[in-house]
Scaffold this motif. Sequence first.
Motif, mmCIF file in Angstrom:
data_model
loop_
_atom_site.group_PDB
_atom_site.id
_atom_site.type_symbol
_atom_site.label_atom_id
_atom_site.label_comp_id
_atom_site.label_asym_id
_atom_site.label_seq_id
_atom_site.Cartn_x
_atom_site.Cartn_y
_atom_site.Cartn_z
ATOM 1 N N ASN A 34 40.251 17.399 8.146
ATOM 2 C CA ASN A 34 40.049 18.270 6.984
ATOM 3 C C ASN A 34 39.067 19.396 7.283
ATOM 4 O OD1 ASN A 34 41.907 16.865 5.444
ATOM 5 N ND2 ASN A 34 40.368 15.476 4.626
ATOM 6 N N ASP A 35 38.046 19.106 8.089
ATOM 7 C CA ASP A 35 37.110 20.160 8.502
ATOM 8 C C ASP A 35 37.814 21.196 9.372
ATOM 9 O OD1 ASP A 35 35.075 18.754 7.203
ATOM 10 O OD2 ASP A 35 34.407 17.774 9.056
ATOM 11 N N SER A 36 38.801 20.749 10.139
ATOM 12 C CA SER A 36 39.506 21.683 11.017
ATOM 13 C C SER A 36 40.332 22.686 10.219
ATOM 14 C CB SER A 36 40.398 20.930 12.012
ATOM 15 O OG SER A 36 41.616 20.502 11.434
ATOM 16 N N VAL A 37 40.819 22.288 9.047
ATOM 17 C CA VAL A 37 41.588 23.211 8.206
ATOM 18 C C VAL A 37 40.695 24.372 7.769
ATOM 19 C CG1 VAL A 37 42.916 23.465 6.074
ATOM 20 C CG2 VAL A 37 43.163 21.392 7.446
ATOM 21 N N VAL A 38 39.468 24.063 7.396
ATOM 22 C CA VAL A 38 38.505 25.103 7.008
ATOM 23 C C VAL A 38 38.190 25.991 8.214
ATOM 24 C CG1 VAL A 38 36.155 25.531 6.183
ATOM 25 C CG2 VAL A 38 37.519 23.675 5.175
ATOM 26 N N ALA A 39 37.944 25.362 9.366
ATOM 27 C CA ALA A 39 37.645 26.124 10.587
ATOM 28 C C ALA A 39 38.820 27.017 10.976
ATOM 29 C CB ALA A 39 37.305 25.164 11.725
ATOM 30 N N TRP A 40 40.038 26.520 10.793
ATOM 31 C CA TRP A 40 41.235 27.310 11.096
ATOM 32 C C TRP A 40 41.300 28.558 10.219
ATOM 33 C CZ3 TRP A 40 45.266 28.026 7.551
ATOM 34 C CH2 TRP A 40 46.345 28.750 8.044
ATOM 35 N N ALA A 41 41.022 28.395 8.927
ATOM 36 C CA ALA A 41 41.057 29.543 8.012
ATOM 37 C C ALA A 41 40.040 30.603 8.431
ATOM 38 C CB ALA A 41 40.800 29.092 6.579
ATOM 39 N N LEU A 42 38.880 30.173 8.853
ATOM 40 C CA LEU A 42 37.865 31.124 9.335
ATOM 41 C C LEU A 42 38.329 31.800 10.627
ATOM 42 C CD1 LEU A 42 34.671 28.980 8.666
ATOM 43 C CD2 LEU A 42 35.480 30.957 7.340
ATOM 44 N N GLN A 43 39.010 31.051 11.471
ATOM 45 C CA GLN A 43 39.489 31.608 12.741
ATOM 46 C C GLN A 43 40.599 32.634 12.526
ATOM 47 O OE1 GLN A 43 37.994 31.106 15.596
ATOM 48 N NE2 GLN A 43 39.412 32.399 16.731
ATOM 49 N N ILE A 44 41.542 32.352 11.614
ATOM 50 C CA ILE A 44 42.614 33.339 11.416
ATOM 51 C C ILE A 44 42.064 34.619 10.804
ATOM 52 C CG2 ILE A 44 44.497 31.679 11.347
ATOM 53 C CD1 ILE A 44 44.668 32.229 8.295
ATOM 54 N N LYS A 100 41.863 30.977 2.187
ATOM 55 C CA LYS A 100 40.526 30.383 2.162
ATOM 56 C C LYS A 100 40.183 29.850 0.775
ATOM 57 C CE LYS A 100 37.300 32.765 4.151
ATOM 58 N NZ LYS A 100 36.496 33.919 4.570
ATOM 59 N N ASP A 101 40.574 30.585 -0.253
ATOM 60 C CA ASP A 101 40.316 30.168 -1.629
ATOM 61 C C ASP A 101 41.092 28.894 -1.967
ATOM 62 O OD1 ASP A 101 38.982 30.744 -4.153
ATOM 63 O OD2 ASP A 101 40.979 31.225 -4.934
ATOM 64 N N LEU A 102 42.367 28.842 -1.593
ATOM 65 C CA LEU A 102 43.182 27.651 -1.840
ATOM 66 C C LEU A 102 42.592 26.423 -1.146
ATOM 67 C CD1 LEU A 102 46.753 29.197 -1.379
ATOM 68 C CD2 LEU A 102 45.771 28.345 -3.529
ATOM 69 N N ILE A 103 42.119 26.614 0.076
ATOM 70 C CA ILE A 103 41.527 25.503 0.826
ATOM 71 C C ILE A 103 40.216 25.063 0.179
ATOM 72 C CG2 ILE A 103 40.460 24.850 3.037
ATOM 73 C CD1 ILE A 103 42.616 26.715 4.357
ATOM 74 N N SER A 104 39.352 26.013 -0.133
ATOM 75 C CA SER A 104 38.036 25.654 -0.696
ATOM 76 C C SER A 104 38.149 24.990 -2.063
ATOM 77 C CB SER A 104 37.120 26.875 -0.767
ATOM 78 O OG SER A 104 37.569 27.778 -1.753
ATOM 79 N N LYS A 105 39.166 25.365 -2.821
ATOM 80 C CA LYS A 105 39.364 24.766 -4.149
ATOM 81 C C LYS A 105 40.277 23.546 -4.104
ATOM 82 C CE LYS A 105 38.523 29.013 -6.680
ATOM 83 N NZ LYS A 105 39.102 30.067 -7.519
ATOM 84 N N GLU A 106 40.627 23.120 -2.874
ATOM 85 C CA GLU A 106 41.497 21.966 -2.653
ATOM 86 C C GLU A 106 42.803 22.082 -3.433
ATOM 87 O OE1 GLU A 106 39.300 18.341 -3.172
ATOM 88 O OE2 GLU A 106 37.858 18.892 -1.626
ATOM 89 N N MET A 107 43.396 23.277 -3.377
ATOM 90 C CA MET A 107 44.643 23.549 -4.072
ATOM 91 C C MET A 107 45.852 23.470 -3.137
ATOM 92 S SD MET A 107 43.342 26.588 -6.591
ATOM 93 C CE MET A 107 44.900 26.737 -7.444
ATOM 94 N N ILE A 108 45.644 22.872 -1.972
ATOM 95 C CA ILE A 108 46.743 22.633 -1.039
ATOM 96 C C ILE A 108 46.816 21.131 -0.787
ATOM 97 C CG2 ILE A 108 46.556 24.893 0.079
ATOM 98 C CD1 ILE A 108 45.183 23.405 2.447
#
Length: 96
Positions: A26-36, A55-63
């Motif tokens: 789950n941390d990697s998903v956040v890191a991926w968004a920052l990388q793209i 990034k917003d969808l990930i941070s708000k856990e909307m995925i």
Amino acid sequence: MTELFTYIMEFKGGTYTTQVYANALNDSVVAWALQIEKEITEIKLIGNKTVHQIKDLISKEMIDKPTLLTGLENVWYLEIYTRIGVLRINIVKTTL
């Protein structure tokens, strides 16, 4: 323990690959968004607005959480729905 995750994203006919380090999936998903966000010029048809939406969808856990693929180890699938299309992503935890 930090792990290496490889992201293979299909979007509008293109395939884009990047790698990130993270302590957990789950941390990697956040890191991926920052990388793209850093690699935005490499990804056709994705602009700043779409990256911010991701990034917003990930941070708000909307995925949905990544789904472990049946019969495989350390390989997941993730879809992210944006205003401009669906990102289809395979995630592979790479053994170091």
